[in-house]
Design an enzyme around this catalytic site. Structure first.
Site, PDB file in Angstrom:
ATOM      1  N   LYS A 110       5.970  -7.651   2.479  1.00  0.00           N
ATOM      2  CA  LYS A 110       5.715  -7.421   3.904  1.00  0.00           C
ATOM      3  C   LYS A 110       4.525  -8.297   4.326  1.00  0.00           C
ATOM      4  CE  LYS A 110       5.128  -2.844   3.894  1.00  0.00           C
ATOM      5  NZ  LYS A 110       4.893  -2.691   2.444  1.00  0.00           N
ATOM      6  N   ASP A 116      -1.349  -8.287   0.892  1.00  0.00           N
ATOM      7  CA  ASP A 116      -0.096  -8.323   0.120  1.00  0.00           C
ATOM      8  C   ASP A 116       0.323  -9.759  -0.159  1.00  0.00           C
ATOM      9  OD1 ASP A 116      -0.086  -5.594   0.319  1.00  0.00           O
ATOM     10  OD2 ASP A 116       1.658  -5.449   1.629  1.00  0.00           O
ATOM     11  N   GLY A 143       0.829  -1.199   0.000  1.00  0.00           N
ATOM     12  CA  GLY A 143       0.000   0.000   0.000  1.00  0.00           C
ATOM     13  C   GLY A 143       0.865   1.251   0.000  1.00  0.00           C
ATOM     14  N   SER A 144       0.360   2.326  -0.598  1.00  0.00           N
ATOM     15  CA  SER A 144       1.063   3.608  -0.531  1.00  0.00           C
ATOM     16  C   SER A 144       0.884   4.216   0.860  1.00  0.00           C
ATOM     17  CB  SER A 144       0.531   4.549  -1.606  1.00  0.00           C
ATOM     18  OG  SER A 144       0.866   4.040  -2.876  1.00  0.00           O
ATOM     19  N   GLY A 145       1.603   5.307   1.098  1.00  0.00           N
ATOM     20  CA  GLY A 145       1.518   5.955   2.406  1.00  0.00           C
ATOM     21  C   GLY A 145       2.725   5.661   3.278  1.00  0.00           C
ATOM     22  N   HIS A 146       3.641   4.808   2.755  1.00  0.00           N
ATOM     23  CA  HIS A 146       4.853   4.468   3.509  1.00  0.00           C
ATOM     24  C   HIS A 146       6.103   5.063   2.865  1.00  0.00           C
ATOM     25  CE1 HIS A 146       2.306   1.724   5.635  1.00  0.00           C
ATOM     26  NE2 HIS A 146       2.085   0.994   4.569  1.00  0.00           N
ATOM     27  N   HIS A 151       0.349   0.949   9.773  1.00  0.00           N
ATOM     28  CA  HIS A 151      -0.930   1.475   9.290  1.00  0.00           C
ATOM     29  C   HIS A 151      -1.736   2.026  10.451  1.00  0.00           C
ATOM     30  CE1 HIS A 151       0.330  -1.890   6.694  1.00  0.00           C
ATOM     31  NE2 HIS A 151       0.030  -1.039   5.732  1.00  0.00           N
TER      32      HIS A 151
END
Lengths: 328, 328
Positions: free
Chosen positions: A104, A109, A53-56, A214
């Site tokens: 991860k 995922d 996921g994006s945001g990392h 998250h």
């Protein structure tokens, strides 16, 4: 919610276009489906592909380039990428020596990378990163993959660049994962753009120890502590997990979650350094900064990797990505 | 106030110790008085020294190293360093070709660097950075020095490394300053540790346009806008100031203030890139990330530098610091 966005639906795509332009010497971005790949590709080497996921950010797209990843597949914020992204990325970067997926440990995922691996024509292998010791080893869905991922991707990237074959990359990756433990603490929540409000609530005098990247609730919600107390607490869990012998060479990584100033991250580094020096460790390498972030969360994590000479040499090998660069 | 600290009084010193250890291959930290200096010094070159209040990391300590600064003098958070720091730093790094002070235009910094220059035995010169176009040109205390400082320090660092003499460094520095304009916007305030509460108040739906890097109120407090509207607003002020001809080569720098995710900074970069491409500019170089921060402030600034071939070559020259590294 205060963010620089036009709409949650266009945030990722527009950001990826900016990322591609800002780092046009290193990466390309392909769309429909989205993936980031290195500009200078190389045949005959194992292709390393990660994603999530994006945001990392900078994880994973910021780690695409010479000596690290060949491609990264960004999902929407905190949402797994899909198998078509991984398959297109694999088709674009496969250099004939197989594809290694670095994943991860999150259910979405894992499932989607497994599907991609099954659908892929050529040989592939997967390294699962599950370095977060805030969950017990026997947790039903396993431990989460957090900031140790940067270390796994750097070391494997150097190995692939030096010609390790697919089986050797996989074995090395699993060795790095076993040698790596992380734990984080949040001072604030983060806010997912599509949601528009904080993921979880923390009182003005509370912190979340063992938080996930998250914003997953951690081991305990407790009262605000001094930096020394926080470091003692989370370093203690890592120490208990890895139980390194005196004199052990280690890499110490202090990772910011996005909204914590470098001034504080370097203070945390100093305190963690003192903690482990008092326990006889030989802190040979360090990494301090925002690498595996959680949008606008204030907080940080500690990661310790036990190093052998091979890992140390691969860590030091040249790398040229948007977020990590040395020796190039 | 939620921060990783033991006490406001020990934050800076402990953090500097951590910084020194985390980047021991590049810098040393001296104490009483505090300054950071590069490990590999060089005789016969102009010594570049900068400094200012802490809380803007990686500026300036993160820019000490080959191809950039020779030393940085950190004051307490948002507080000017003192002349004794600058004098000790000068004594340590003077390579016999004079000392160039790079000073952001704030009254305390200007006064203390002036005192140091007067007390210094050898030759020195000063470049004053005042790139913030949110204040009018004829403002009584002049314009503030903000994120353009990174560009000035990088280009001058390369020039000094290549053997430019003191007068040539000063002239080049003033040319870069004239060619550079910045403007920022805050989504939130920041919190100074010794103060313990936000520097200024912003409503849940308000932003501060033209904010300074210490949280100084800006040109206007307004309602939250879309990213495109914000970029249009601040890029417009910069465009008006520099009035570049069509085809002009430029460097575009999107600087995060500390708590804004890279995902958003790259979105802002894309929007700013489109803004200036529509106006015919040739965006040749970019820098996106947290370089001149304001503790835990959410927000960002745009900086545009008009490039000539000399500046471009110096920008591209090798640099090896904690925060900027390429070609080494």
């Amino acid at each position: 919610m205060k963010k620089f966005i036009d709409s949650p639906g266009t945030l990722l795509d527009t950001s990826l276009q900016g990322f591609a332009k800002a780092h046009a010497d290193i990466v390309e971005v392909r769309t429909q489906p989205n993936f980031v790949l290195r500009k200078q590709r190389k045949t005959g080497k194992v292709a390393l592909i990660s994603g999530g996921g994006s945001g990392h950010e900078p994880l994973h797209a910021g780690f695409v380039g010479y000596g690290m990843l060949d491609a990264a597949c960004p999902g929407q914020v905190f949402t797994s990428p899909t198998p078509d992204q991984m398959l297109e990325a694999a088709a674009a970067v496969d250099g004939g020596a197989g594809v290694l997926f670095i994943v991860k440990n999150y259910a979405g995922d894992v499932m989607n990378f497994e599907m991609a691996a099954e659908m892929l024509d050529g040989p592939s292998a997967t390294v699962l990163v599950d370095d977060d010791v805030s969950l017990p080893k026997d947790h039903p869905i396993g431990r989460r993959g957090v900031a140790g991922t940067t270390i796994v991707e750097k070391i494997l990237g150097a190995a692939a660049e030096q010609g390790y074959d697919l089986a050797a990359c996989k074995a090395l990756g699993e060795r790095v994962v076993r040698a790596t433990a992380s734990m984080g603490v949040a001072l604030t929540s983060c806010t997912v753009p599509a949601l528009g409000h904080p993921t979880f609530e923390l009182g003005a005098d509370e912190i979340e120890i063992g938080v996930g990247i998250h914003g997953e609730r951690g081991r305990e919600t407790g009262k605000l502590l001094s930096a020394s107390e926080i470091v003692g607490r989370i370093a203690g869990h890592i120490q208990q997990e890895l139980n390194p012998p005196s004199g052990q060479a280690v890499l110490l990584h202090v990772n910011g979650f996005g909204a914590t100033p470098l001034l504080e991250l370097h203070l945390v580094y100093e305190l963690a350094w003192q903690y482990w020096r008092e326990r006889g460790l030989n802190i040979q390498r360090s990494l301090v900064g925002n690498f595996t972030t959680s949008l606008d969360m204030a907080g940080c994590s500690l990661t310790l990797s036990l190093l052998d000479d091979e890992m140390l040499g691969l860590w030091d090998a040249p790398v040229n990505t948007a977020a990590l660069r040395w020796g190039c």
